[in-house]
Scaffold this motif. Structure first.
Motif, PDB file in Angstrom:
ATOM      1  N   ALA A   1       0.997  -1.035  -0.081  1.00 43.18           N
ATOM      2  CA  ALA A   1       0.179  -0.113  -0.041  1.00 43.18           C
ATOM      3  C   ALA A   1       0.714   1.641   0.220  1.00 43.18           C
ATOM      4  O   ALA A   1       1.969   1.093   0.783  1.00 43.18           O
ATOM      5  N   ALA A   2       0.285   2.464  -0.905  1.00 43.22           N
ATOM      6  CA  ALA A   2       1.342   3.518  -0.800  1.00 43.22           C
ATOM      7  C   ALA A   2       0.782   4.640   0.410  1.00 43.22           C
ATOM      8  O   ALA A   2      -0.625   4.587   0.327  1.00 43.22           O
ATOM      9  N   VAL A   3       2.220   4.664   1.012  1.00 45.41           N
ATOM     10  CA  VAL A   3       1.471   5.348   2.828  1.00 45.41           C
ATOM     11  C   VAL A   3       2.089   6.823   1.806  1.00 45.41           C
ATOM     12  O   VAL A   3       1.098   8.121   2.623  1.00 45.41           O
ATOM     13  N   CYS A   4       2.813   7.228   1.594  1.00 45.15           N
ATOM     14  CA  CYS A   4       3.428   8.593   0.930  1.00 45.15           C
ATOM     15  C   CYS A   4       4.074   8.665  -0.670  1.00 45.15           C
ATOM     16  O   CYS A   4       4.734   7.616  -0.949  1.00 45.15           O
ATOM     17  N   ASN A   5       3.713   9.334  -1.831  1.00 44.91           N
ATOM     18  CA  ASN A   5       4.558   9.003  -2.689  1.00 44.91           C
ATOM     19  C   ASN A   5       4.183  10.896  -3.567  1.00 44.91           C
ATOM     20  O   ASN A   5       4.135  11.350  -4.271  1.00 44.91           O
ATOM     21  N   ALA A   6       4.328  12.013  -2.113  1.00 44.94           N
ATOM     22  CA  ALA A   6       4.299  12.897  -2.820  1.00 44.94           C
ATOM     23  C   ALA A   6       5.729  13.038  -3.431  1.00 44.94           C
ATOM     24  O   ALA A   6       6.251  12.685  -3.547  1.00 44.94           O
ATOM     25  N   GLY A   7       5.974  14.561  -4.200  1.00 51.67           N
ATOM     26  CA  GLY A   7       7.066  14.867  -4.973  1.00 51.67           C
ATOM     27  C   GLY A   7       8.384  14.961  -4.005  1.00 51.67           C
ATOM     28  O   GLY A   7       8.018  15.013  -2.652  1.00 51.67           O
ATOM     29  N   GLY A   8       9.509  14.783  -4.416  1.00 51.95           N
ATOM     30  CA  GLY A   8      10.624  15.035  -3.602  1.00 51.95           C
ATOM     31  C   GLY A   8      11.330  13.191  -2.946  1.00 51.95           C
ATOM     32  O   GLY A   8       9.633  12.285  -3.778  1.00 51.95           O
ATOM     33  N   ASN A   9      11.695  13.043  -2.444  1.00 48.71           N
ATOM     34  CA  ASN A   9      12.263  11.978  -2.010  1.00 48.71           C
ATOM     35  C   ASN A   9      11.876  11.855  -0.328  1.00 48.71           C
ATOM     36  O   ASN A   9      11.676  12.664  -0.054  1.00 48.71           O
ATOM     37  N   GLN A  10      10.750  10.773   0.240  1.00 48.54           N
ATOM     38  CA  GLN A  10      10.717   9.981   1.291  1.00 48.54           C
ATOM     39  C   GLN A  10      11.136   8.852   1.459  1.00 48.54           C
ATOM     40  O   GLN A  10      11.877   8.311   1.394  1.00 48.54           O
ATOM     41  N   THR A  11      12.290   8.857   2.490  1.00 47.52           N
ATOM     42  CA  THR A  11      13.276   8.137   3.309  1.00 47.52           C
ATOM     43  C   THR A  11      13.537   8.357   4.579  1.00 47.52           C
ATOM     44  O   THR A  11      12.239   8.871   5.405  1.00 47.52           O
ATOM     45  N   THR A  12      14.202   7.094   5.402  1.00 47.10           N
ATOM     46  CA  THR A  12      14.670   7.379   6.984  1.00 47.10           C
ATOM     47  C   THR A  12      13.445   7.079   7.158  1.00 47.10           C
ATOM     48  O   THR A  12      13.118   7.711   8.037  1.00 47.10           O
ATOM     49  N   LEU A  13      12.851   5.860   7.438  1.00 49.14           N
ATOM     50  CA  LEU A  13      11.438   5.218   7.652  1.00 49.14           C
ATOM     51  C   LEU A  13      11.590   4.826   9.710  1.00 49.14           C
ATOM     52  O   LEU A  13      12.743   4.309   9.666  1.00 49.14           O
ATOM     53  N   SER A  14      10.669   5.414  10.125  1.00 45.21           N
ATOM     54  CA  SER A  14      10.521   4.117  11.398  1.00 45.21           C
ATOM     55  C   SER A  14       9.287   3.598  11.224  1.00 45.21           C
ATOM     56  O   SER A  14       8.352   4.704  10.878  1.00 45.21           O
ATOM     57  N   ILE A  15       8.265   3.074  12.268  1.00 48.27           N
ATOM     58  CA  ILE A  15       7.237   2.364  12.417  1.00 48.27           C
ATOM     59  C   ILE A  15       7.081   1.968  14.008  1.00 48.27           C
ATOM     60  O   ILE A  15       8.027   1.657  14.445  1.00 48.27           O
ATOM     61  N   ALA A  16       5.423   1.877  14.366  1.00 54.43           N
ATOM     62  CA  ALA A  16       5.626   1.797  15.424  1.00 54.43           C
ATOM     63  C   ALA A  16       4.096   0.760  15.822  1.00 54.43           C
ATOM     64  O   ALA A  16       3.561   1.429  14.981  1.00 54.43           O
ATOM     65  N   ALA A  17       3.661  -0.188  16.069  1.00 53.83           N
ATOM     66  CA  ALA A  17       2.062  -1.041  16.174  1.00 53.83           C
ATOM     67  C   ALA A  17       1.194   0.167  16.637  1.00 53.83           C
ATOM     68  O   ALA A  17       1.965   1.184  17.950  1.00 53.83           O
ATOM     69  N   ASP A  18       0.201   0.478  16.145  1.00 48.37           N
ATOM     70  CA  ASP A  18      -0.375   1.254  16.956  1.00 48.37           C
ATOM     71  C   ASP A  18      -2.019   0.604  17.885  1.00 48.37           C
ATOM     72  O   ASP A  18      -2.497   1.766  18.026  1.00 48.37           O
ATOM     73  N   GLY A  19      -1.300  -0.394  17.826  1.00 49.39           N
ATOM     74  CA  GLY A  19      -2.564  -1.254  19.137  1.00 49.39           C
ATOM     75  C   GLY A  19      -3.747  -1.531  19.336  1.00 49.39           C
ATOM     76  O   GLY A  19      -4.592  -2.273  19.473  1.00 49.39           O
ATOM     77  N   ALA A  20      -4.137  -1.799  17.297  1.00 46.05           N
ATOM     78  CA  ALA A  20      -5.178  -1.771  16.867  1.00 46.05           C
ATOM     79  C   ALA A  20      -5.310  -2.733  15.256  1.00 46.05           C
ATOM     80  O   ALA A  20      -5.776  -2.402  14.277  1.00 46.05           O
ATOM     81  N   SER A  21      -4.027  -2.918  15.640  1.00 46.68           N
ATOM     82  CA  SER A  21      -3.140  -4.440  13.726  1.00 46.68           C
ATOM     83  C   SER A  21      -2.662  -3.079  13.294  1.00 46.68           C
ATOM     84  O   SER A  21      -2.840  -4.261  11.987  1.00 46.68           O
ATOM     85  N   GLY A  22      -2.553  -2.213  13.472  1.00 44.58           N
ATOM     86  CA  GLY A  22      -1.933  -1.294  12.160  1.00 44.58           C
ATOM     87  C   GLY A  22      -0.696  -0.660  12.269  1.00 44.58           C
ATOM     88  O   GLY A  22      -0.459  -1.009  13.199  1.00 44.58           O
TER      89      GLY A  22
END
Length: 254
Positions: free
Chosen positions: A221-242
């Protein structure tokens, strides 16, 4: 003062990572050059700053060749699960090992092989599967053209699950790499990555359930495809399976 000594073995020790030992201390893993090639070692330190395992650390992997980029999670029983990419063969493969609270490795000596597909596999990340095992995802060059993303689960006994050499997470054109991962709270995981399928670098994500089946759109799924580059990702569970994701974004040109 000035820190507790974890390892002073010969050669270089570098890229340390830590997780809680569940008792106020930590388990530390690092890349280690005491033999002249890169190996993987770990050490436990208690809440008072006293090291608990073998002096200078327990060997997690000292196989031939070099091992790189060890990553670590707690195993929910006072120990840890560690993954890395490994050049004991002609190409880089993905291995994983569990160490218990007493510093004793629990699975196959020098690690369980998770993926030995053609060409290189690199940059593994892992998260608990909620059952004292782990889900590992990595960048995979098996097609010989671009890095894709594969994942595989290993259970608490050290037995690999899902398809041999991993299930496909993303095989979109061009390279996918720089992964991050979070648990989905239901025995699966959410993987996010930097994606170059179109001009620039975008953020995509995929959820894999406990059986190894992708749950969202093919290739993520596309989370962000704005212009320019998106880099240096981090992620955390949201407690609701997302999950909640964050990244560095150059859409403004700066």
């Amino acid at each position: 003062n000035n820190g507790s000594l974890v390892s002073a073995a010969q050669g270089n020790q570098f890229n340390p990572l830590t997780v809680s030992d569940g008792a106020g201390g930590a388990i530390i893993v690092w890349a280690d050059q005491r033999t002249g090639t890169n190996d993987v070692y770990a050490q436990r330190i208690d809440a008072t700053g006293v090291v608990k395992w073998t002096s200078d650390g327990v060997a997690i992997c000292t196989a031939a060749g070099s091992q790189f980029n060890p990553m670590i999670i707690a195993d929910s029983a006072g120990g840890a699960i560690i993954t890395w990419y490994d050049y004991r063969g002609a190409n880089a493969d993905i291995y994983v090992q569990r160490v218990n609270a007493n510093g004793i490795v629990q699975w196959t000596a020098n690690g369980v092989l998770l993926c030995a597909a053609a060409f290189d596999q690199a940059g593994p990340v892992l998260v608990s599967d909620g059952s004292a095992g782990a889900i590992v995802a990595w960048s995979d060059f098996r097609n010989g053209a671009d890095y894709e993303i594969y994942a595989r689960r290993i259970n608490s006994a050290g037995a690999p699950q899902w398809a041999a050499d991993g299930v496909l997470v993303c095989t979109a054109p061009n390279a996918q790499n720089a992964l991050a991962i979070a648990g989905d709270g239901a025995g699966g995981a959410i993987v996010t990555w930097e994606d170059n399928r179109v001009a620039g670098t975008d953020v995509y994500a995929q959820r894999i359930n406990g059986a190894g089946t992708p749950q969202w759109a093919a290739n993520g799924a596309a989370v962000c495809n704005a212009g320019g580059n998106q880099t240096t990702l981090s992620i955390a569970a949201d407690g609701a399976s997302g999950a909640v994701l964050a990244w560095q974004d150059f859409r403004s040109g700066a």
